[in-house]
Structures are given as C-alpha cells and as structure tokens.
Design a protein around this motif. Sequence first.
Motif, PDB file in Angstrom:
ATOM      1  N   ALA A 152       4.976   6.059  -4.923  1.00 60.65           N
ATOM      2  CA  ALA A 152       5.403   5.435  -6.099  1.00 60.65           C
ATOM      3  C   ALA A 152       3.956   6.902  -6.881  1.00 60.65           C
ATOM      4  O   ALA A 152       3.574   6.158  -7.984  1.00 60.65           O
ATOM      5  N   ARG A 153       4.081   8.396  -6.218  1.00 62.15           N
ATOM      6  CA  ARG A 153       3.039   9.321  -7.208  1.00 62.15           C
ATOM      7  C   ARG A 153       2.626   9.571  -8.335  1.00 62.15           C
ATOM      8  O   ARG A 153       2.045   9.371  -9.492  1.00 62.15           O
ATOM      9  N   PHE A 212       0.863  -1.253  -0.172  1.00 67.39           N
ATOM     10  CA  PHE A 212       0.224  -0.260   0.152  1.00 67.39           C
ATOM     11  C   PHE A 212       1.008   0.991   0.016  1.00 67.39           C
ATOM     12  O   PHE A 212       0.783   1.922  -0.717  1.00 67.39           O
ATOM     13  N   PHE A 213       1.550   1.225   0.927  1.00 63.24           N
ATOM     14  CA  PHE A 213       2.671   2.666   1.036  1.00 63.24           C
ATOM     15  C   PHE A 213       3.654   2.115  -0.403  1.00 63.24           C
ATOM     16  O   PHE A 213       4.412   4.029  -0.519  1.00 63.24           O
ATOM     17  N   ALA A 246     -14.719   0.341 -13.576  1.00 62.92           N
ATOM     18  CA  ALA A 246     -14.773   1.815 -12.899  1.00 62.92           C
ATOM     19  C   ALA A 246     -14.174   2.669 -13.895  1.00 62.92           C
ATOM     20  O   ALA A 246     -14.202   4.307 -13.496  1.00 62.92           O
ATOM     21  N   GLY A 247     -12.930   2.596 -14.487  1.00 60.28           N
ATOM     22  CA  GLY A 247     -12.541   3.216 -15.275  1.00 60.28           C
ATOM     23  C   GLY A 247     -11.243   4.060 -14.498  1.00 60.28           C
ATOM     24  O   GLY A 247     -11.001   5.530 -14.774  1.00 60.28           O
ATOM     25  N   PHE A 248     -11.279   4.088 -13.103  1.00 61.72           N
ATOM     26  CA  PHE A 248     -10.201   4.602 -12.388  1.00 61.72           C
ATOM     27  C   PHE A 248      -9.796   3.062 -10.825  1.00 61.72           C
ATOM     28  O   PHE A 248     -10.527   2.303 -11.197  1.00 61.72           O
ATOM     29  N   VAL A 249      -8.536   3.856 -10.420  1.00 63.36           N
ATOM     30  CA  VAL A 249      -8.007   3.101  -9.861  1.00 63.36           C
ATOM     31  C   VAL A 249      -7.554   3.790  -8.616  1.00 63.36           C
ATOM     32  O   VAL A 249      -6.740   3.997  -8.548  1.00 63.36           O
ATOM     33  N   GLY A 250      -8.291   3.541  -7.045  1.00 66.15           N
ATOM     34  CA  GLY A 250      -7.843   4.220  -5.921  1.00 66.15           C
ATOM     35  C   GLY A 250      -7.285   3.666  -5.178  1.00 66.15           C
ATOM     36  O   GLY A 250      -7.134   2.129  -5.459  1.00 66.15           O
ATOM     37  N   LEU A 251      -6.800   4.250  -4.013  1.00 66.41           N
ATOM     38  CA  LEU A 251      -6.283   3.786  -3.345  1.00 66.41           C
ATOM     39  C   LEU A 251      -6.137   2.171  -2.029  1.00 66.41           C
ATOM     40  O   LEU A 251      -5.605   2.122  -1.810  1.00 66.41           O
ATOM     41  N   GLU A 252      -7.428   3.331  -2.380  1.00 72.04           N
ATOM     42  CA  GLU A 252      -8.520   1.788  -1.410  1.00 72.04           C
ATOM     43  C   GLU A 252      -8.648   0.501  -2.009  1.00 72.04           C
ATOM     44  O   GLU A 252      -8.907  -0.398  -0.847  1.00 72.04           O
ATOM     45  N   THR A 253      -8.638  -0.182  -3.412  1.00 73.92           N
ATOM     46  CA  THR A 253      -7.849  -1.403  -3.532  1.00 73.92           C
ATOM     47  C   THR A 253      -7.145  -1.928  -3.248  1.00 73.92           C
ATOM     48  O   THR A 253      -7.341  -3.357  -2.721  1.00 73.92           O
ATOM     49  N   LEU A 254      -5.978  -1.256  -2.442  1.00 74.48           N
ATOM     50  CA  LEU A 254      -5.089  -1.850  -2.136  1.00 74.48           C
ATOM     51  C   LEU A 254      -5.230  -1.726  -0.072  1.00 74.48           C
ATOM     52  O   LEU A 254      -3.890  -2.133   0.152  1.00 74.48           O
ATOM     53  N   GLY A 280      -0.905   8.341  -6.756  1.00 73.64           N
ATOM     54  CA  GLY A 280      -0.933   8.493  -5.013  1.00 73.64           C
ATOM     55  C   GLY A 280      -2.094   8.690  -4.234  1.00 73.64           C
ATOM     56  O   GLY A 280      -2.959   8.028  -4.601  1.00 73.64           O
ATOM     57  N   ASP A 281      -2.515   9.829  -3.766  1.00 78.74           N
ATOM     58  CA  ASP A 281      -3.663   9.789  -2.965  1.00 78.74           C
ATOM     59  C   ASP A 281      -4.720  10.018  -3.862  1.00 78.74           C
ATOM     60  O   ASP A 281      -5.954   9.332  -4.294  1.00 78.74           O
ATOM     61  N   ASP A 282      -4.694  10.965  -5.378  1.00 78.19           N
ATOM     62  CA  ASP A 282      -5.741  11.017  -6.023  1.00 78.19           C
ATOM     63  C   ASP A 282      -6.134  10.157  -7.157  1.00 78.19           C
ATOM     64  O   ASP A 282      -6.743   9.759  -8.002  1.00 78.19           O
ATOM     65  N   GLY A 283      -4.996   8.489  -7.037  1.00 82.48           N
ATOM     66  CA  GLY A 283      -5.107   7.709  -7.937  1.00 82.48           C
ATOM     67  C   GLY A 283      -4.958   7.402  -9.165  1.00 82.48           C
ATOM     68  O   GLY A 283      -4.613   8.566 -10.204  1.00 82.48           O
ATOM     69  N   LEU A 284      -5.531   6.315  -9.826  1.00 79.70           N
ATOM     70  CA  LEU A 284      -5.038   6.550 -11.257  1.00 79.70           C
ATOM     71  C   LEU A 284      -6.619   6.774 -11.953  1.00 79.70           C
ATOM     72  O   LEU A 284      -6.704   6.233 -12.434  1.00 79.70           O
ATOM     73  N   ARG A 285      -6.424   8.299 -12.513  1.00 88.21           N
ATOM     74  CA  ARG A 285      -7.797   8.640 -13.139  1.00 88.21           C
ATOM     75  C   ARG A 285      -7.778   8.687 -14.697  1.00 88.21           C
ATOM     76  O   ARG A 285      -6.603   7.939 -15.138  1.00 88.21           O
TER      77      ARG A 285
END
Length: 364
Positions: free
Chosen positions: A143-144, A137-138, A250-258, A149-154
Amino acid sequence: MAEIARPVARASQIPSALWRLERWPVLGLAVALVLLFFVMPEKGLATQILVFGLYATSFNLLLGYAGLLSFGHSTYLGVGAYTTGLILKNLHTHVLVAMAGGVLMATLFATVLGWFCLRRRQVYFSMLTLAFNQMVFFMFFQARDITGGDDGLRNIPIPNLDIPFLASIPLEGILHPVNRYVFVLIFVLLSLLAIQRIIDSPFGRVLQSIRESEERARALGYDTNRILWLAFIFAGAFGGLAGSLWALLAGFVGLETLNWLWAGDAVLMTIVGGAGSFVGPFVGAAIYQSLREYVSKNEALLFGMGWQFYTGAIFVACVLFFPRGVWGTLKHKLLGRSAPVLELAREQEAPPEPAAAAVVEGDR
C-alpha cells in the motif's frame, strides 16, 4: 491455618525496599523512571526506553503471564504507529484523537488475529503469529500510496497538545525534551496502572493458572480460549499505544516497526529483564536500548562486528547465567528462600475463586 501463618510471619525478614517494590511496582517504576530522566545524559534515549519498556511490558502479558510465545507482537506496534501517523498527516486532528485511533486499530487487529492464532498452542501458535505478522508487513508494503512503502511514512506533523482552558504543550522538536518525556511518562504510568490492575484481578490470577496448567484451569470450569483471547487483545492494545507514542516521538514510521525483527526485540527485552515479573521488561528495555545506543556510537567497540553481535552475546549470557532474567535473578538472590513469601502473601490478599474454593471444600 498454622502452616499458612508461619511463613507470612517471616515476611518482615524480606528487605523492606524490595518488599515495597513487589507490593507497589508501579510506584517503584514511577520513581525510577523520573530519576532516569535526570541520570540519562541523552534525553531522547530516556524517552525511547519509556516507549520500548511499555512495548516489552505489553508482550510480557502474553509470555510472562499467559505463557504464550508470540513472534508477531510488532504487528500491533506497527499498526498503532502507522494509524496514528496517518491520522495526524491526513486529518490534522488532535494528538489524543490520533493516539486513540492507533490504539483502536491495533486492538482490532489483535482481536481478529488472536482469534485465529489461539486455535493452536505451543509452536503452532508462535508460527501463526509470525505468519500473520508477515502478511500484515507485506500488506503495508504494497500500500505505497498510503503507507509510503519502503520509504515509510514521513513528515508526520506533531501538533501541540492543547489542553482546553489550561495550556498548549509543544511536543515537536528537541527544544522541548522535558515536555516530550513527561508526556510519554504520563501515558506509560497510566498503562502500567491498568496492566497491574489486570494482573492482580481475578482475571489475571486465572491467566497465570492457565500458564501453569491449561488443562487444570479448564477442569475448574474456565473458558481458557476466551481468557487467552482477552489477554491477547490487551497485549495488542498496549502494544498499539507504544506504537502511537513511537510515531509521535520519531515523527516517522518505517516498515521496520512491522518487521519480525522488532518482534524479536520484544522477546529479547522481556527475557533479558525477566519474563513474568512486572519490573523485568523495563529493566530489559533499558539494558537493550542503552547497549544498542552506546555500542553503535562507539566504533572502537565494534571490532568489525555490528551492535547485534553484542546484543546476541548479552542474550546468550542471560539465558545461561540469569535464567530468570536480570531482574528476576536479582530478586531471587536478594530474597533467597523468602521469595515464595511474596507470592503467598499476595495470594492471601485475594479471595479464592468460586470454582477453586469448591474444589478445596470437596477435598476436605
């Protein structure tokens, strides 16, 4: 032989529908999941149940069939989702190539982390999976430049599914809910067929014997560490496939998936549906996802509480009143005392393992 034949003769007393579902669970799930699309008013939720049902089923390989409680299964969901999204965003390749990359990377992570985690058992194994989950996770958080990072892969591009010489199926947008559902359903059913083959194979039989008594399986000559490691890798691979499907959905991957909270979701869905049963994880996923969607959208039901409060209440109720999970308890109630007949009949269909047969012959 007479003692064995007697309970099998009573198999006809088992309700025919449930008997067929136990014999061919993938067929029963396929019918139920096709009907789900027509029954569910929100088609996006129906597709979400497919993805998380596969996610819970992959975790069930560990908890239900290997007896391993992992608190880090979201690692493989997140790695599969991030890898698929990165390939689509940076390489603009075929969607199936991106999915294959996600599954491959998740399998690689499961291979390495599983080797370390399986050096220990019980609570130490669980804590190791959680520790590695936080490390990954970290690592993705830092690896922003790559992961966001926090914004996720948009802005993950979702290309059409090009089938040479046949068609180009659009997957992007809510204008094509049928295509997206069918696309996800095909991969889920193929995965379920593979998982059922694993469970019903001699490997799956030995895996379940390790769950019951690892010492006895080791005494029969099985390399339990290697077998559990393979189960860990299989679970990670199918979890990675669920992550790849989630990235496309979703077309988006956020850190919450980890996050370890999503790993907890896998535990909750599996236990609520019924750990150790093939259908149970999908039942748990349907209950969990539907409850979260319905309660979170109806503020009048919250009474100042988050939807997590109701999820926790459902989990407590299932543990107290449905010790086998919703599906497991329902099956037990319907079958009554005839429940062991299913297991006995399935065991008789497969020939005994050489080591086990040698022990039986020695006892005679």
